[in-house]
Write an enzyme that holds these catalytic residues in place. Structure first.
Site, PDB file in Angstrom:
ATOM      1  N   TYR A 297       3.229  12.440  -4.724  1.00 17.87           N
ATOM      2  CA  TYR A 297       2.358  11.418  -4.237  1.00 17.87           C
ATOM      3  C   TYR A 297       1.794  10.441  -5.397  1.00 17.87           C
ATOM      4  O   TYR A 297       1.318  10.790  -6.257  1.00 17.87           O
ATOM      5  CB  TYR A 297       1.047  12.069  -3.572  1.00 17.87           C
ATOM      6  CG  TYR A 297       0.203  10.776  -3.142  1.00 17.87           C
ATOM      7  CD1 TYR A 297       0.310  10.368  -1.826  1.00 17.87           C
ATOM      8  CD2 TYR A 297      -0.943  10.564  -3.759  1.00 17.87           C
ATOM      9  CE1 TYR A 297      -0.322   9.152  -1.455  1.00 17.87           C
ATOM     10  CE2 TYR A 297      -1.763   9.389  -3.394  1.00 17.87           C
ATOM     11  CZ  TYR A 297      -1.407   8.734  -2.143  1.00 17.87           C
ATOM     12  OH  TYR A 297      -2.153   7.893  -1.593  1.00 17.87           O
TER      13      TYR A 297
ATOM     14  N   TYR B  28       3.658   3.899  -0.956  1.00 24.92           N
ATOM     15  CA  TYR B  28       3.857   4.189   0.386  1.00 24.92           C
ATOM     16  C   TYR B  28       5.336   3.413   0.867  1.00 24.92           C
ATOM     17  O   TYR B  28       6.484   3.908   0.894  1.00 24.92           O
ATOM     18  CB  TYR B  28       2.885   3.944   1.341  1.00 24.92           C
ATOM     19  CG  TYR B  28       1.846   4.787   1.174  1.00 24.92           C
ATOM     20  CD1 TYR B  28       1.566   5.964   1.735  1.00 24.92           C
ATOM     21  CD2 TYR B  28       0.879   4.316   0.578  1.00 24.92           C
ATOM     22  CE1 TYR B  28       0.454   6.583   1.688  1.00 24.92           C
ATOM     23  CE2 TYR B  28      -0.624   5.162   0.306  1.00 24.92           C
ATOM     24  CZ  TYR B  28      -0.599   6.172   0.941  1.00 24.92           C
ATOM     25  OH  TYR B  28      -1.803   7.070   0.985  1.00 24.92           O
TER      26      TYR B  28
ATOM     27  N   LYS C 293      -3.955   0.876   8.138  1.00 27.38           N
ATOM     28  CA  LYS C 293      -5.390   1.357   8.488  1.00 27.38           C
ATOM     29  C   LYS C 293      -6.130   0.502   9.390  1.00 27.38           C
ATOM     30  O   LYS C 293      -6.979   1.122  10.156  1.00 27.38           O
ATOM     31  CB  LYS C 293      -6.211   1.912   7.063  1.00 27.38           C
ATOM     32  CG  LYS C 293      -5.403   2.789   6.409  1.00 27.38           C
ATOM     33  CD  LYS C 293      -4.899   3.859   7.078  1.00 27.38           C
ATOM     34  CE  LYS C 293      -3.986   4.936   6.134  1.00 27.38           C
ATOM     35  NZ  LYS C 293      -2.794   4.274   5.190  1.00 27.38           N
TER      36      LYS C 293
HETATM   37  C1  LIG Z   1      -2.065   4.963   4.778  1.00 24.08           C
HETATM   38  C2  LIG Z   1      -0.708   4.358   4.549  1.00 24.08           C
HETATM   39  C3  LIG Z   1       0.645   4.930   4.780  1.00 24.08           C
HETATM   40  C4  LIG Z   1       0.846   6.119   5.622  1.00 24.08           C
HETATM   41  O1  LIG Z   1       0.271   6.026   6.780  1.00 24.08           O
HETATM   42  P1  LIG Z   1      -0.262   7.507   7.406  1.00 24.08           P
HETATM   43  O2  LIG Z   1      -1.031   7.039   8.757  1.00 24.08           O
HETATM   44  O3  LIG Z   1      -1.341   7.989   6.873  1.00 24.08           O
HETATM   45  O4  LIG Z   1       0.886   8.404   7.576  1.00 24.08           O
HETATM   46  C5  LIG Z   1       1.840   4.035   4.805  1.00 24.08           C
HETATM   47  N1  LIG Z   1       1.601   2.782   3.957  1.00 24.08           N
HETATM   48  C6  LIG Z   1       0.537   2.368   3.625  1.00 24.08           C
HETATM   49  C7  LIG Z   1       0.605   1.064   2.460  1.00 24.08           C
HETATM   50  C8  LIG Z   1      -0.722   3.355   3.588  1.00 24.08           C
HETATM   51  O5  LIG Z   1      -1.871   2.853   3.025  1.00 24.08           O
END
Ligand SMILES: *Cc1c(COP(=O)(O)O)cnc(C)c1O
Length: 334
Positions: free
Chosen positions: A266, A292, A58
């Site tokens: 999720y 993720y 992010k």
């Molecule tokens: C938000 C996030 C993602 C996903 O990325 P997007 O741009 O939302 O698809 C992947 N890994 C981590 C650790 C995240 O925080």
């Protein structure tokens, strides 16, 4: 290397350490070669090391979003995410760095335990000075809630700037155009980029950026929440305007998604995620996250086991961060 993409015309507020390192995973590659045929050369792009309050993907998006917020004269950032949102935590840090206030609205997409509710990213949101609203139930209209808070703040004379979940809009996705340019400039010819895909900004920006420079690299998003078709639609819906803003075009064929590693949903742990976290920690000393990157890495390992990649391919795992989420999932790993 392809054409030049003019990124300097977009407002940007520096928040991270870029370019992030691209490192070989030699020990992991050797270990997997003892188990499978057709194991490619494995690399890792360290976007977990962007540097902003424990880092993550992010940060790249927020450089452009905060740049835009400053250009608009904002004094407050508002965003939303799941309880253990890495995006909310990085937004709170970005606000602190830019001298703004932050509001993070947290949706209880799942009910776990006390550590999930209070540790990991939630603790850091608090330390970073965010105003935390954590009472939203799963399925709440988070965009409406953000709009309402923005209205309230405006009526108090403040200047709020609303950032969508995950920072995924055409402004935020520019951060991953920047990552694509870093990958294109790497001293190794990259055949594949594999990463976790959720709110889509990461994949949309990568695909748009790689197309802009005519890179042959393929991008494989490992879905952490929805089916392949829905995720491809969602990525494409953001990749198109992102590509347009940098003067290029993308097509449906550019968006590859593997949806087989989500498990029950999720943020719900899977055995393959747990195995992936232990494997990368034990071979390369690198920490993945449970929501993720752990599931995405399980997808990469699954693709290798299936022979999806050629032995001569250079496959880059884009580590999107999130390891502080491990503390919120302690009981999953112990
Ligand atoms: C938000 C996030 C993602 C996903 O990325 P997007 O741009 O939302 O698809 C992947 N890994 C981590 C650790 C995240 O925080």
């Amino acid at each position: 290397m392809g054409c030049v993409v003019q990124m300097a015309r977009f407002a940007r507020f520096p928040l991270g350490h870029f370019p992030t390192p691209l490192e070989p995973m030699d020990r992991l590659t050797a270990k997997l070669r003892a188990r499978h045929d057709k194991v490619p050369n494995l690399w890792i792009k360290r976007d977990d090391c962007t540097g902003l309050a424990t880092g993550g993907n992010k940060t790249r998006k927020l450089e452009y979003l905060v740049g835009d917020a400053i250009a608009q004269g904002a004094d407050t950032l508002i965003t939303q995410g799941a309880t253990q949102s890495n995006h909310a935590r990085q937004t709170a840090a970005a606000a602190a760095r830019a001298g703004m206030h932050s509001w993070v609205l947290l949706e209880r997409r799942q009910v776990r335990d006390e550590e999930y509710e209070n540790s990991g990213n939630v603790l850091l949101d608090q330390l970073l000075g965010a105003t935390i609203m954590d009472q939203f139930q799963a399925g709440a209209d988070m965009d409406a809630a953000m709009a309402e808070i923005a209205d309230d703040l405006r009526s108090e004379g403040r200047k709020p700037y609303v950032i969508p979940g995950g920072g995924s809009n055409p402004v935020g996705a520019l951060g991953y155009v920047g990552c694509a340019l870093e990958l294109d400039a790497a001293p190794v010819a990259i055949d594949w980029v594999v990463h976790a895909t959720g709110s889509t900004g990461t994949q949309a920006g990568l695909v748009a950026g790689l197309r802009a420079v005519h890179s042959p690299a393929k991008v494989l998003g490992v879905s952490v929440r929805q089916t392949e078709h829905k995720q491809i639609d969602a990525v494409l819906a953001l990749a198109e305007p992102t590509a347009d803003s940098i003067g290029t075009q993308v097509g449906r064929d550019d968006v590859l998604v593997d949806d087989r590693w989500v498990g029950e949903g999720y943020g719900v742990p899977t055995q393959s995620m747990i195995d992936a976290v232990y494997l990368l920690a034990g071979t390369e000393g690198i920490l993945l996250d449970p929501v993720y990157s752990g599931k995405a890495f399980a997808g990469l390992l699954g693709g290798i086991a299936e022979g999806r990649f050629a032995e001569t391919d250079n496959v880059v795992f884009l580590h999107t961060g999130g390891a502080v989420g491990l503390f919120a999932y302690r009981t999953t790993f112990q």
